[in-house]
Scaffold this motif. Structure first.
Motif, PDB file in Angstrom:
ATOM      1  N   ASN A 265       0.739   3.396  14.445  1.00 57.35           N
ATOM      2  CA  ASN A 265       2.147   3.024  14.704  1.00 57.35           C
ATOM      3  C   ASN A 265       3.007   4.153  14.889  1.00 57.35           C
ATOM      4  OD1 ASN A 265       1.617   0.278  14.513  1.00 57.35           O
ATOM      5  ND2 ASN A 265       1.424   0.443  12.107  1.00 57.35           N
ATOM      6  N   ALA A 266       4.311   3.736  15.229  1.00 57.39           N
ATOM      7  CA  ALA A 266       5.403   5.018  15.349  1.00 57.39           C
ATOM      8  C   ALA A 266       5.710   5.633  13.983  1.00 57.39           C
ATOM      9  CB  ALA A 266       6.440   4.232  15.974  1.00 57.39           C
ATOM     10  N   MET A 267       5.735   6.830  14.189  1.00 55.91           N
ATOM     11  CA  MET A 267       5.904   7.861  13.085  1.00 55.91           C
ATOM     12  C   MET A 267       4.756   8.177  12.382  1.00 55.91           C
ATOM     13  SD  MET A 267       8.994   8.601  13.415  1.00 55.91           S
ATOM     14  CE  MET A 267       9.162   9.769  12.406  1.00 55.91           C
ATOM     15  N   GLY A 268       3.586   7.647  12.627  1.00 55.54           N
ATOM     16  CA  GLY A 268       2.296   7.921  12.317  1.00 55.54           C
ATOM     17  C   GLY A 268       1.817   7.656  11.327  1.00 55.54           C
ATOM     18  N   PRO A 269       0.621   7.924  10.814  1.00 58.08           N
ATOM     19  CA  PRO A 269      -0.111   7.606   9.485  1.00 58.08           C
ATOM     20  C   PRO A 269       0.156   8.758   8.439  1.00 58.08           C
ATOM     21  CG  PRO A 269      -1.548   8.777  10.909  1.00 58.08           C
ATOM     22  CD  PRO A 269      -0.264   8.582  11.568  1.00 58.08           C
ATOM     23  N   THR A 270      -0.531   8.547   7.757  1.00 61.47           N
ATOM     24  CA  THR A 270      -0.160   9.623   6.363  1.00 61.47           C
ATOM     25  C   THR A 270      -0.429  11.053   6.940  1.00 61.47           C
ATOM     26  OG1 THR A 270      -2.516   9.121   5.648  1.00 61.47           O
ATOM     27  CG2 THR A 270      -0.906   8.044   4.400  1.00 61.47           C
ATOM     28  N   PRO A 271       0.223  11.993   6.257  1.00 64.13           N
ATOM     29  CA  PRO A 271       0.319  13.377   6.991  1.00 64.13           C
ATOM     30  C   PRO A 271      -0.955  14.291   6.969  1.00 64.13           C
ATOM     31  CG  PRO A 271       1.825  13.609   5.143  1.00 64.13           C
ATOM     32  CD  PRO A 271       1.468  12.055   5.354  1.00 64.13           C
TER      33      PRO A 271
ATOM     34  N   TRP B 272       1.827  -0.550  -8.942  1.00 64.93           N
ATOM     35  CA  TRP B 272       3.008   0.041  -9.651  1.00 64.93           C
ATOM     36  C   TRP B 272       4.351  -0.650  -9.314  1.00 64.93           C
ATOM     37  CZ3 TRP B 272       2.282   4.775 -11.995  1.00 64.93           C
ATOM     38  CH2 TRP B 272       1.127   5.168 -11.887  1.00 64.93           C
ATOM     39  N   ALA B 273       4.148  -2.101  -9.202  1.00 65.30           N
ATOM     40  CA  ALA B 273       5.359  -3.115  -8.789  1.00 65.30           C
ATOM     41  C   ALA B 273       6.405  -2.869  -9.810  1.00 65.30           C
ATOM     42  CB  ALA B 273       4.896  -4.343  -8.767  1.00 65.30           C
ATOM     43  N   ASP B 274       5.904  -2.500 -11.175  1.00 67.19           N
ATOM     44  CA  ASP B 274       7.134  -2.625 -12.234  1.00 67.19           C
ATOM     45  C   ASP B 274       8.020  -1.301 -12.035  1.00 67.19           C
ATOM     46  OD1 ASP B 274       4.762  -0.694 -12.845  1.00 67.19           O
ATOM     47  OD2 ASP B 274       6.022  -0.335 -14.738  1.00 67.19           O
TER      48      ASP B 274
ATOM     49  N   ASN C 188       0.918  -1.211  -0.069  1.00 66.09           N
ATOM     50  CA  ASN C 188       0.009   0.166   0.013  1.00 66.09           C
ATOM     51  C   ASN C 188       0.814   1.245  -0.131  1.00 66.09           C
ATOM     52  OD1 ASN C 188       0.230   1.182   2.601  1.00 66.09           O
ATOM     53  ND2 ASN C 188      -0.506  -1.026   3.348  1.00 66.09           N
ATOM     54  N   GLN C 189       0.352   2.305  -0.328  1.00 64.96           N
ATOM     55  CA  GLN C 189       0.922   3.552  -0.714  1.00 64.96           C
ATOM     56  C   GLN C 189       0.844   4.507   0.676  1.00 64.96           C
ATOM     57  OE1 GLN C 189      -0.440   5.496  -4.049  1.00 64.96           O
ATOM     58  NE2 GLN C 189       0.063   3.614  -5.299  1.00 64.96           N
ATOM     59  N   GLY C 190       0.700   3.864   1.837  1.00 66.15           N
ATOM     60  CA  GLY C 190       0.377   4.756   3.076  1.00 66.15           C
ATOM     61  C   GLY C 190      -1.172   4.785   3.348  1.00 66.15           C
TER      62      GLY C 190
ATOM     63  N   ASN D  55       0.773   3.560   8.259  1.00 67.16           N
ATOM     64  CA  ASN D  55       2.064   3.884   7.863  1.00 67.16           C
ATOM     65  C   ASN D  55       1.912   5.234   6.939  1.00 67.16           C
ATOM     66  OD1 ASN D  55       2.805   3.037   4.597  1.00 67.16           O
ATOM     67  ND2 ASN D  55       1.188   1.881   5.431  1.00 67.16           N
ATOM     68  N   ASN D  56       3.145   5.841   6.596  1.00 67.76           N
ATOM     69  CA  ASN D  56       3.204   7.147   5.980  1.00 67.76           C
ATOM     70  C   ASN D  56       3.436   7.141   4.599  1.00 67.76           C
ATOM     71  OD1 ASN D  56       5.783   7.833   6.756  1.00 67.76           O
ATOM     72  ND2 ASN D  56       5.234   7.977   8.606  1.00 67.76           N
TER      73      ASN D  56
END
Length: 417
Positions: free
Chosen positions: A131-137, A193-195, A79-81, A89-90
């Motif tokens: 989680n540590a460092m937080g979610p998307t801003p 966007w795995a490529d 995922n992208q955040g 995750n961010n």
């Protein structure tokens, strides 16, 4: 018995009117002076805030032997955040301002960010812990991203409150280029966007980044003072930005470039010629005929939605929120190739008269005027496949202004600014 009359001295009506008129004139003369003095004090306070940020950058470098990463944070494959507790995750979208919070006497908010954060105080097993460092801003439920930090705010900027989160008036300088500046040194995309993660694209991105990302900060890449070959005193580390007031200002609300990415790369003033575009009667504002989308990504030639405005998220590293470029002079229009996370012209701006502050790499704060020598704004930016003045390693096409934004283009800075 005699009666004596006593006359009392008094003002005549004419005298009273004359005195009132004199007082009015004095007030009229003094009021602008008082307002100017107040603005001078606010401007000095703004400069002091920027100096604190500069000192924090140097202290960070002394502690960790590198600059705070612009585009740091956490990433989860697949995922992208996201802003969902427990899986948050961010997506490597945190600005350099997040990393320096312990160095500007904001240890308390750093502790909230750097550790798992339970907003409602329930046991940690309930699944509502970030989680540590937080979610998307842009996660509005996450308290640290909502917090206005005084050091990140210019007193001359009146912007407050919703729809923004915690505002900032200071952003990282990413140089005089457009191409690949939103991606930088690391590609966070995955899944569909795995490529992008295969070896060929990794190498291609690295080549593009080295050619076009020429600023003090490179997104998602660890930089050090030794990388600033032009000298810290000759390189802009960060620039001031005005926050949006909802007034269609060209310096705080971006237009989606109607010509696409490569067109803007080869002519940074392309949005300036759009029709409808800038209001000819009020050149600091977009024309009322320019469509403003309420949600989603703006189409070509449209303005961004309400929440995607300059200065609205201090923790966000993406170009619109956290970056400045030295392409167009200060207080000129914002034009991005697509949405708030895309490349574009990101001129610094302010509510001060005639210019804005910039933070140099050595920690000095200088005021740059709107009329700084900036070459020809229609020149194309430097990129990997460019030729002539756009070839990798070329001197900045944007005169003194562009030269101040590059870290290693070997320009000689002889002019005072």
């Amino acid at each position: 018995m005699s009666t004596k009359r006593f006359s009392r001295p008094a003002f005549t009506l004419v005298e009273l009117l004359v005195v009132i008129a004199i007082i009015g004139v004095l007030v009229g003369l003094l009021l602008p002076a008082v307002q100017a003095a107040r603005e001078a004090a606010r401007r000095m306070s703004c400069s002091n805030n920027f100096k604190q940020i500069g000192l924090a950058i140097h202290n960070y470098h002394s502690a960790y032997k590198q600059l705070p990463v612009h585009g740091a944070g956490t990433r989860v494959v697949g995922n992208q955040g996201n802003g969902t507790p427990a899986t948050s995750n961010n997506g490597l979208r945190l600005s350099f301002l997040v990393g320096i919070t312990p160095f500007i006497e904001q240890q308390a908010i750093w502790e909230q960010i750097s550790n798992p954060l339970d907003l409602d105080g329930d046991p940690l097993t309930t699944g509502d812990v970030y989680n540590a460092m937080g979610p998307t801003p842009w996660t509005a439920q996450y308290t640290p991203w909502l917090t206005d930090l005084p050091t990140f705010r210019c007193p001359s900027d009146p912007g407050v409150g919703l729809p923004s989160l915690g505002r900032t008036n200071y952003a990282a300088c990413i140089g005089d280029g457009i191409w690949y500046n939103s991606i930088g040194g690391y590609q966070w995309r995955s899944g569909a966007w795995a490529d992008w993660n295969n070896a060929t694209h990794e190498e291609e991105r690295a080549l593009h980044t080295r050619a076009a990302c020429r600023g003090f900060f490179v997104t998602r890449q660890a930089m050090k003072f030794r990388d600033i070959l032009d000298g810290l005193s000759n390189t802009i580390a960060a620039g001031e930005i005005a926050t949006d007031l909802g007034d269609r200002s060209i310096k705080t609300q971006h237009m989606n470039n109607p010509g696409g990415g490569s067109v803007l790369r080869d002519n940074p003033t392309h949005c300036r010629t759009a029709s409808p575009g800038i209001d000819p009667a009020r050149p600091q504002f977009w024309d009322g005929g320019v469509v403003e989308v309420a949600s989603g990504q703006p189409g070509a030639g449209q303005l961004a939605k309400t929440v995607d405005r300059r200065g609205y998220r201090w923790a966000d590293a993406r170009p619109l929120f956290g970056c400045v470029t030295t392409i167009l002079p200060p207080n000129t229009e914002l034009c991005l190739t697509s949405n708030d996370g895309s490349d574009g012209t990101l001129a610094p701006s302010s509510q001060h008269q005639g210019g804005c502050h910039v933070l140099m790499g050595d920690g000095a704060v200088k005021f740059v005027t709107d009329s700084i020598e900036a070459g020809s704004s229609t020149n194309g930016t430097v990129h990997l496949n460019g030729g002539g003045g756009q070839a990798p390693g070329a001197m900045s096409p944007y005169g003194l202004w562009g030269a101040l934004g590059t870290r290693a283009a070997k320009e000689t800075i002889e002019e005072d600014f």
